[in-house]
Motif scaffolding. Structure first.
Motif, PDB file in Angstrom:
ATOM      1  N   GLN A  53      18.604   6.227   1.000  1.00 23.11           N
ATOM      2  CA  GLN A  53      19.706   7.845   0.642  1.00 23.11           C
ATOM      3  C   GLN A  53      18.261   8.842   0.902  1.00 23.11           C
ATOM      4  N   LEU A  54      17.675   9.379  -0.057  1.00 23.56           N
ATOM      5  CA  LEU A  54      16.534  10.675  -0.010  1.00 23.56           C
ATOM      6  C   LEU A  54      16.092  10.907   1.360  1.00 23.56           C
ATOM      7  N   MET A  55      15.635   9.745   2.184  1.00 14.78           N
ATOM      8  CA  MET A  55      15.581  10.119   3.775  1.00 14.78           C
ATOM      9  C   MET A  55      16.976  10.804   4.415  1.00 14.78           C
ATOM     10  N   GLY A  56      18.408  10.396   3.750  1.00 18.40           N
ATOM     11  CA  GLY A  56      19.173  10.630   4.915  1.00 18.40           C
ATOM     12  C   GLY A  56      19.551   9.352   6.114  1.00 18.40           C
ATOM     13  N   ALA A  57      18.985   8.479   5.884  1.00 22.07           N
ATOM     14  CA  ALA A  57      19.000   7.533   6.733  1.00 22.07           C
ATOM     15  C   ALA A  57      19.157   6.017   6.470  1.00 22.07           C
ATOM     16  N   THR A  58      19.869   5.056   7.471  1.00 20.56           N
ATOM     17  CA  THR A  58      20.500   3.556   7.073  1.00 20.56           C
ATOM     18  C   THR A  58      19.188   3.362   5.616  1.00 20.56           C
ATOM     19  N   ARG A  59      19.628   1.830   5.600  1.00 21.42           N
ATOM     20  CA  ARG A  59      18.439   1.358   4.948  1.00 21.42           C
ATOM     21  C   ARG A  59      18.190   0.354   5.455  1.00 21.42           C
ATOM     22  N   GLN A  60      18.490  -0.180   6.497  1.00 23.53           N
ATOM     23  CA  GLN A  60      17.588  -0.932   7.708  1.00 23.53           C
ATOM     24  C   GLN A  60      16.730   0.011   9.180  1.00 23.53           C
ATOM     25  N   THR A  61      17.548   1.131   8.500  1.00 20.90           N
ATOM     26  CA  THR A  61      16.009   1.926   9.398  1.00 20.90           C
ATOM     27  C   THR A  61      14.831   2.071   8.562  1.00 20.90           C
ATOM     28  N   VAL A  62      15.210   2.627   7.460  1.00 25.68           N
ATOM     29  CA  VAL A  62      13.830   2.921   5.900  1.00 25.68           C
ATOM     30  C   VAL A  62      13.043   2.089   5.904  1.00 25.68           C
ATOM     31  N   SER A  63      14.221   0.270   5.512  1.00 25.29           N
ATOM     32  CA  SER A  63      12.947  -1.140   6.423  1.00 25.29           C
ATOM     33  C   SER A  63      12.304  -1.254   6.836  1.00 25.29           C
ATOM     34  N   THR A  64      12.889  -1.048   7.542  1.00 26.22           N
ATOM     35  CA  THR A  64      11.639  -0.824   9.278  1.00 26.22           C
ATOM     36  C   THR A  64      10.473  -0.345  10.009  1.00 26.22           C
ATOM     37  N   LEU A  65      10.824   0.760   9.040  1.00 28.04           N
ATOM     38  CA  LEU A  65       9.409   1.869   9.404  1.00 28.04           C
ATOM     39  C   LEU A  65       8.905   1.559   8.380  1.00 28.04           C
ATOM     40  N   LEU A  66       9.201   0.966   6.916  1.00 26.88           N
ATOM     41  CA  LEU A  66       8.241   0.648   6.000  1.00 26.88           C
ATOM     42  C   LEU A  66       7.512  -0.468   6.411  1.00 26.88           C
ATOM     43  N   ASN A  67       8.148  -1.630   7.228  1.00 24.39           N
ATOM     44  CA  ASN A  67       7.197  -2.315   7.811  1.00 24.39           C
ATOM     45  C   ASN A  67       6.524  -1.938   8.905  1.00 24.39           C
ATOM     46  N   ASP A  68       6.309  -1.484   9.698  1.00 23.65           N
ATOM     47  CA  ASP A  68       5.993  -0.739  10.704  1.00 23.65           C
ATOM     48  C   ASP A  68       4.524  -0.113  10.162  1.00 23.65           C
ATOM     49  N   MET A  69       4.498   0.878   9.104  1.00 22.11           N
ATOM     50  CA  MET A  69       3.359   2.157   8.730  1.00 22.11           C
ATOM     51  C   MET A  69       2.747   0.224   7.998  1.00 22.11           C
ATOM     52  N   GLU A  70       3.305  -0.923   7.543  1.00 20.84           N
ATOM     53  CA  GLU A  70       2.824  -1.538   7.091  1.00 20.84           C
ATOM     54  C   GLU A  70       1.801  -1.682   8.104  1.00 20.84           C
ATOM     55  N   ARG A  71       2.611  -2.634   9.238  1.00 20.39           N
ATOM     56  CA  ARG A  71       1.715  -3.307  10.265  1.00 20.39           C
ATOM     57  C   ARG A  71       0.380  -2.534  11.435  1.00 20.39           C
ATOM     58  N   ALA A  72       1.250  -0.706  11.054  1.00 17.13           N
ATOM     59  CA  ALA A  72      -0.133   0.409  11.596  1.00 17.13           C
ATOM     60  C   ALA A  72      -1.099   0.078  10.418  1.00 17.13           C
ATOM     61  N   GLY A  73      -1.149  -1.266   9.213  1.00 15.29           N
ATOM     62  CA  GLY A  73      -2.220  -0.377   8.177  1.00 15.29           C
ATOM     63  C   GLY A  73      -2.505   0.971   7.835  1.00 15.29           C
ATOM     64  N   LEU A  74      -1.205   1.341   7.667  1.00 16.11           N
ATOM     65  CA  LEU A  74      -0.955   3.092   7.095  1.00 16.11           C
ATOM     66  C   LEU A  74      -1.323   2.313   4.837  1.00 16.11           C
ATOM     67  N   MET A  75      -0.616   1.290   5.148  1.00 21.08           N
ATOM     68  CA  MET A  75      -0.213   1.186   3.310  1.00 21.08           C
ATOM     69  C   MET A  75       0.119  -0.493   3.325  1.00 21.08           C
ATOM     70  N   GLU A  76      -0.170  -0.941   2.316  1.00 14.44           N
ATOM     71  CA  GLU A  76      -0.343  -2.531   2.161  1.00 14.44           C
ATOM     72  C   GLU A  76       0.993  -2.113   0.184  1.00 14.44           C
ATOM     73  N   LYS A  77       2.074  -3.434   0.967  1.00 18.45           N
ATOM     74  CA  LYS A  77       3.158  -3.657   0.008  1.00 18.45           C
ATOM     75  C   LYS A  77       1.918  -5.060  -1.755  1.00 18.45           C
ATOM     76  N   ARG A  78       2.214  -4.414  -2.299  1.00 16.93           N
ATOM     77  CA  ARG A  78       1.641  -5.049  -4.060  1.00 16.93           C
ATOM     78  C   ARG A  78       2.764  -5.255  -4.595  1.00 16.93           C
ATOM     79  N   GLY A  79       4.117  -4.891  -4.856  1.00 17.61           N
ATOM     80  CA  GLY A  79       5.304  -4.926  -5.105  1.00 17.61           C
ATOM     81  C   GLY A  79       6.805  -4.467  -4.531  1.00 17.61           C
ATOM     82  N   ARG A  80       7.485  -4.834  -5.420  1.00 16.60           N
ATOM     83  CA  ARG A  80       9.009  -4.316  -5.403  1.00 16.60           C
ATOM     84  C   ARG A  80       8.865  -2.871  -5.817  1.00 16.60           C
TER      85      ARG A  80
END
Length: 219
Positions: free
Chosen positions: A172-199
């Motif tokens: 909602q903050l980004m003005g995008a769908t939940r699915q899109t943001v979730s996919t992009l977060l996963n893409d950032m992780e795969r690119a090594g830009l960040m690592e998820k540590r928890g919720r």
């Protein structure tokens, strides 16, 4: 990150602000409650005392979040926006007339409100610029980079960031769908830009690499 950069709760505790503090009354809010609506009759100013609230626009089934307000952040009900509590909390509320009187009688409050309005204007321009000139991926990276710089905890050579937002709230903050943001977060992780540590918790190993990917290369 604070929306305004100025904590009015701290300002209201000053001795010279006692008259101003007296005009505010507490109002409890419940998680999920839409506290104020654009068509509401109340013309009020409030300061978030506890919890967080969301400022957003809505049209039919679409919503766009303009800001997440934290304790110490002020706002006005005549902005034409919806105000929703993200969690149980409390607002300090007063009428606009009282605020205008205090701004005339208490110079410190006037200076504080000028700083607050300046931060709000800057944040608004940032939102407009992101929507006009950046795609959702860059807006998301910009947001995470800004949060990491302002409120991330140093760890090793990187930053540990707790967003305190669900994927739904972030979308909602980004003005995008939940699915899109979730996919992009996963893409950032795969690119090594960040690592998820928890919720809602991420480790950013290299801020410069994230800045470069977001088009904000510090070099």
């Amino acid at each position: 990150m604070k929306f305004t950069g100025v904590n009015l709760l701290d300002e209201l505790e000053r001795r010279e602000m006692a008259d101003l503090r007296a005009v505010f009354r507490g109002r409890s809010v419940a998680k999920g409650e839409v506290v104020f609506r654009p068509d509401g009759a109340e013309d009020l100013v409030f300061v978030v005392a506890k919890g967080r609230v969301r400022v957003y626009l809505a049209y039919e089934d679409k919503e766009f979040t303009l800001a997440i307000l934290n304790p110490g952040d002020p706002y006005s009900t005549h902005s034409g926006c919806y105000i929703q509590a993200l969690e149980d909390g409390e607002l300090l509320v007063t009428d606009v007339r009282s605020v205008k009187r205090c701004m005339a009688e208490i110079p410190l409050f006037t200076r504080t409100m000028v700083r607050v309005l300046g931060h709000i204007l800057r944040n608004s321009f940032s939102i407009i610029g992101g929507l006009a000139f950046k795609d959702i991926y860059n807006r998301l990276m910009d947001y995470i980079l800004s949060e990491a710089r302002s409120s991330g905890t140093p760890e090793g050579g990187g930053r540990l960031l707790s967003l305190n937002l669900t994927i739904e709230q972030l979308s909602q903050l980004m003005g995008a769908t939940r699915q899109t943001v979730s996919t992009l977060l996963n893409d950032m992780e795969r690119a090594g830009l960040m690592e998820k540590r928890g919720r809602g918790v991420y480790f950013i190993p290299d801020l410069d690499a994230l800045a470069k990917a977001a088009g904000d290369d510090p070099k």
